[in-house]
Design a protein around this motif. Structure first.
Motif, short mmCIF file in Angstrom:
data_model
loop_
_atom_site.label_atom_id
_atom_site.label_comp_id
_atom_site.label_asym_id
_atom_site.label_seq_id
_atom_site.Cartn_x
_atom_site.Cartn_y
_atom_site.Cartn_z
N LEU A 2 0.82 -1.21 0.00
CA LEU A 2 0.00 0.00 0.00
C LEU A 2 0.86 1.26 0.00
O LEU A 2 0.56 2.23 -0.71
CB LEU A 2 -0.94 0.00 1.21
CG LEU A 2 -2.09 -1.00 1.16
CD1 LEU A 2 -2.77 -1.11 2.51
CD2 LEU A 2 -3.10 -0.60 0.08
N LEU A 3 1.93 1.24 0.77
CA LEU A 3 2.82 2.41 0.80
C LEU A 3 3.52 2.63 -0.53
O LEU A 3 3.72 3.78 -0.96
CB LEU A 3 3.83 2.28 1.94
CG LEU A 3 3.24 2.46 3.33
CD1 LEU A 3 4.24 2.03 4.40
CD2 LEU A 3 2.80 3.90 3.54
N LYS A 4 3.87 1.55 -1.20
CA LYS A 4 4.46 1.69 -2.53
C LYS A 4 3.43 2.27 -3.51
O LYS A 4 3.79 3.07 -4.38
CB LYS A 4 5.00 0.35 -3.02
CG LYS A 4 6.29 -0.05 -2.33
CD LYS A 4 6.82 -1.37 -2.85
CE LYS A 4 8.14 -1.72 -2.16
NZ LYS A 4 8.73 -2.95 -2.68
N THR A 5 2.18 1.87 -3.35
CA THR A 5 1.11 2.44 -4.17
C THR A 5 1.01 3.94 -3.94
O THR A 5 0.95 4.73 -4.90
CB THR A 5 -0.24 1.76 -3.86
OG1 THR A 5 -0.15 0.38 -4.18
CG2 THR A 5 -1.38 2.40 -4.63
N ALA A 6 1.00 4.34 -2.67
CA ALA A 6 0.94 5.77 -2.34
C ALA A 6 2.15 6.50 -2.88
O ALA A 6 2.04 7.62 -3.40
CB ALA A 6 0.82 5.96 -0.83
N GLY A 7 3.32 5.87 -2.78
CA GLY A 7 4.54 6.48 -3.32
C GLY A 7 4.45 6.70 -4.82
O GLY A 7 4.85 7.75 -5.33
N GLY A 8 3.90 5.72 -5.52
CA GLY A 8 3.70 5.87 -6.96
C GLY A 8 2.72 6.98 -7.28
O GLY A 8 2.92 7.74 -8.24
N GLN A 9 1.68 7.09 -6.46
CA GLN A 9 0.71 8.17 -6.67
C GLN A 9 1.38 9.53 -6.45
O GLN A 9 1.14 10.47 -7.22
CB GLN A 9 -0.48 8.01 -5.72
CG GLN A 9 -1.38 6.86 -6.10
CD GLN A 9 -2.47 6.62 -5.07
OE1 GLN A 9 -2.22 6.69 -3.87
NE2 GLN A 9 -3.66 6.33 -5.55
N ILE A 10 2.21 9.63 -5.44
CA ILE A 10 2.89 10.89 -5.16
C ILE A 10 3.84 11.25 -6.29
O ILE A 10 3.91 12.41 -6.72
CB ILE A 10 3.58 10.84 -3.79
CG1 ILE A 10 2.52 10.80 -2.69
CG2 ILE A 10 4.54 12.03 -3.61
CD1 ILE A 10 3.03 10.48 -1.31
N GLU A 11 4.56 10.26 -6.80
CA GLU A 11 5.43 10.52 -7.96
C GLU A 11 4.60 11.02 -9.14
O GLU A 11 5.02 11.93 -9.86
CB GLU A 11 6.20 9.25 -8.34
CG GLU A 11 7.30 8.89 -7.37
CD GLU A 11 8.39 9.94 -7.29
OE1 GLU A 11 8.77 10.51 -8.33
OE2 GLU A 11 8.87 10.19 -6.17
N GLY A 12 3.43 10.42 -9.33
CA GLY A 12 2.54 10.86 -10.40
C GLY A 12 2.06 12.29 -10.19
O GLY A 12 1.95 13.07 -11.14
#
Length: 87
Positions: free
Chosen positions: A11-21
């Motif tokens: 989930l944190l990696k998902t959030a990290g990807g969203q933040i990069e986006g």
């Protein structure tokens, strides 16, 4: 209840990807509402992670302290977290 670290990391990696986006969207000058929607999506994932962590804490650390008769410190910790969440 045991904390599911693999799930939390995913989930944190998902959030990290969203933040990069989101960063990319800002750099590209995307529409503000679209950026805001992505920010809210990232916040929702982080909120979910926080709920999972706190739920695991309640079912392990806090429960153990209650059963051993030494719950005051854990209860104060939970109260402090709730104060932060409510602000």
């Amino acid at each position: 209840m045991v904390r599911d670290d693999a799930k939390l990391i995913r989930l944190l990696k998902t959030a990290g990807g969203q933040i990069e986006g989101i960063i990319k969207m800002i750099e590209e000058g995307k529409y503000c509402i679209d950026i805001s929607n992505q920010i809210m999506a990232a916040q929702a994932v982080l909120g979910r992670v926080n709920r999972e962590v706190l739920n695991a804490h309640l079912h392990s650390c806090v429960l153990s302290s209650v059963e051993s008769g030494s719950a005051d410190e854990k209860m104060d910790e939970i109260a402090a977290v709730l104060d932060k969440l409510i602000k």
